[in-house]
Design a protein around this motif. Structure first.
Motif, mmCIF file in Angstrom:
data_model
loop_
_atom_site.group_PDB
_atom_site.id
_atom_site.type_symbol
_atom_site.label_atom_id
_atom_site.label_comp_id
_atom_site.label_asym_id
_atom_site.label_seq_id
_atom_site.Cartn_x
_atom_site.Cartn_y
_atom_site.Cartn_z
ATOM 1 N N UNK A 1 36.328 -8.610 -22.679
ATOM 2 C CA UNK A 1 35.400 -9.582 -23.257
ATOM 3 C C UNK A 1 36.028 -10.967 -23.334
ATOM 4 N N UNK A 2 37.278 -11.039 -23.728
ATOM 5 C CA UNK A 2 37.952 -12.343 -23.819
ATOM 6 C C UNK A 2 38.127 -12.985 -22.445
ATOM 7 N N UNK A 3 38.365 -12.171 -21.422
ATOM 8 C CA UNK A 3 38.445 -12.700 -20.048
ATOM 9 C C UNK A 3 37.086 -13.245 -19.621
ATOM 10 N N UNK A 4 36.032 -12.492 -19.921
ATOM 11 C CA UNK A 4 34.674 -12.942 -19.585
ATOM 12 C C UNK A 4 34.343 -14.224 -20.334
ATOM 13 N N UNK A 5 34.735 -14.308 -21.609
ATOM 14 C CA UNK A 5 34.487 -15.514 -22.400
ATOM 15 C C UNK A 5 35.121 -16.735 -21.752
ATOM 16 N N UNK A 6 36.348 -16.594 -21.276
ATOM 17 C CA UNK A 6 37.032 -17.722 -20.646
ATOM 18 C C UNK A 6 36.270 -18.223 -19.428
ATOM 19 N N UNK A 7 35.766 -17.300 -18.618
ATOM 20 C CA UNK A 7 35.030 -17.683 -17.415
ATOM 21 C C UNK A 7 33.673 -18.303 -17.765
ATOM 22 N N UNK A 8 32.967 -17.703 -18.727
ATOM 23 C CA UNK A 8 31.643 -18.202 -19.088
ATOM 24 C C UNK A 8 31.693 -19.497 -19.890
ATOM 25 N N UNK A 9 32.783 -19.718 -20.595
ATOM 26 C CA UNK A 9 32.929 -20.955 -21.356
ATOM 27 C C UNK A 9 32.892 -22.154 -20.413
ATOM 28 N N UNK B 1 41.367 7.832 -31.792
ATOM 29 C CA UNK B 1 42.426 7.249 -30.955
ATOM 30 C C UNK B 1 41.829 6.707 -29.658
ATOM 31 N N UNK B 2 40.979 7.505 -29.030
ATOM 32 C CA UNK B 2 40.317 7.069 -27.793
ATOM 33 C C UNK B 2 39.445 5.844 -28.077
ATOM 34 N N UNK B 3 38.749 5.834 -29.205
ATOM 35 C CA UNK B 3 37.911 4.683 -29.580
ATOM 36 C C UNK B 3 38.765 3.431 -29.735
ATOM 37 N N UNK B 4 39.952 3.568 -30.326
ATOM 38 C CA UNK B 4 40.846 2.412 -30.485
ATOM 39 C C UNK B 4 41.307 1.889 -29.127
ATOM 40 N N UNK B 5 41.608 2.776 -28.204
ATOM 41 C CA UNK B 5 42.029 2.366 -26.855
ATOM 42 C C UNK B 5 40.872 1.673 -26.140
ATOM 43 N N UNK B 6 39.676 2.257 -26.216
ATOM 44 C CA UNK B 6 38.501 1.655 -25.587
ATOM 45 C C UNK B 6 38.213 0.289 -26.210
ATOM 46 N N UNK B 7 38.327 0.200 -27.529
ATOM 47 C CA UNK B 7 38.117 -1.065 -28.229
ATOM 48 C C UNK B 7 39.059 -2.137 -27.693
ATOM 49 N N UNK B 8 40.334 -1.797 -27.567
ATOM 50 C CA UNK B 8 41.332 -2.746 -27.078
ATOM 51 C C UNK B 8 40.994 -3.210 -25.657
ATOM 52 N N UNK B 9 40.645 -2.261 -24.786
ATOM 53 C CA UNK B 9 40.315 -2.592 -23.393
ATOM 54 C C UNK B 9 39.070 -3.474 -23.337
ATOM 55 N N UNK B 10 38.036 -3.096 -24.084
ATOM 56 C CA UNK B 10 36.806 -3.898 -24.086
ATOM 57 C C UNK B 10 37.029 -5.287 -24.682
ATOM 58 N N UNK B 11 37.876 -5.378 -25.701
ATOM 59 C CA UNK B 11 38.176 -6.679 -26.295
ATOM 60 C C UNK B 11 38.872 -7.583 -25.286
ATOM 61 N N UNK B 12 39.858 -7.055 -24.578
ATOM 62 C CA UNK B 12 40.554 -7.846 -23.551
ATOM 63 C C UNK B 12 39.592 -8.277 -22.445
#
Length: 164
Positions: free
Chosen positions: A61-69, A48-59
């Motif tokens: 990462x997507x924010x970082x992708x937008x800036x680096x793009x 459960x904790x891994x799923x929460x961490x995954x979700x947070x890291x995914x969000x």
């Protein structure tokens, strides 16, 4: 759903799906390893904790992708994943390669002061990092990006021979 995913990441050929897949696998593995640091004994809570961490890291990462793009000149969004995979692979590979070299050279904590050992370890690891960055970037199809990145970094360190 798959078509929308392909359009969002500008994927035109099916082989390009390997980069988002590898990115998600790496993110999932990292999330699980972080969760096991918190709850090592209870698998249900760990997942459960891994799923929460995954979700947070995914969000994140997507924010970082937008800036680096916007900052990095890439032709397709999926190339960002490829670039991140190169950075991740190179970081661990440089230490993996430099560790045996340091042992072959006879450098260890017993025959050098601790500070000198770690300085040499970091310098040798950094040299291999630079070489592996271009090599692994080439394997992932991002040679031009990483060669330009390398030249820019070397110029910052004062190597004027890489001026354009």
């Amino acid at each position: 759903m798959v078509q929308k995913f392909k359009e969002n990441w500008q994927i035109s050929r099916n082989w390009q799906l390997i980069f988002p897949l590898l990115g998600l696998i790496g993110l999932g593995y990292s999330s699980f390893k972080l969760a096991t640091l918190i709850f090592n004994n209870q698998i249900t809570i760990t997942l459960v904790i891994a799923a929460v961490i995954f979700y947070i890291l995914l969000k994140l990462t997507l924010i970082i992708f937008e800036k680096l793009e916007k900052k990095w000149a890439v032709n397709y969004r999926w190339e960002l994943i490829s670039i991140f995979l190169v950075f991740a692979t190179t970081g661990s590979s440089s230490m993996f390669v430099s560790r045996p070299l340091i042992k072959m050279m006879g450098i260890n904590k017993e025959n050098l002061p601790t500070f000198a050992y770690w300085v040499l370890y970091i310098v040798i690891g950094f040299i291999f990092y630079q070489i592996l960055l271009v090599l692994i970037g080439w394997i992932f199809g991002q040679y031009k990006f990483f060669w330009d990145f390398e030249k820019k970094m070397l110029r910052r360190f004062g190597f004027k021979c890489f001026a354009d």
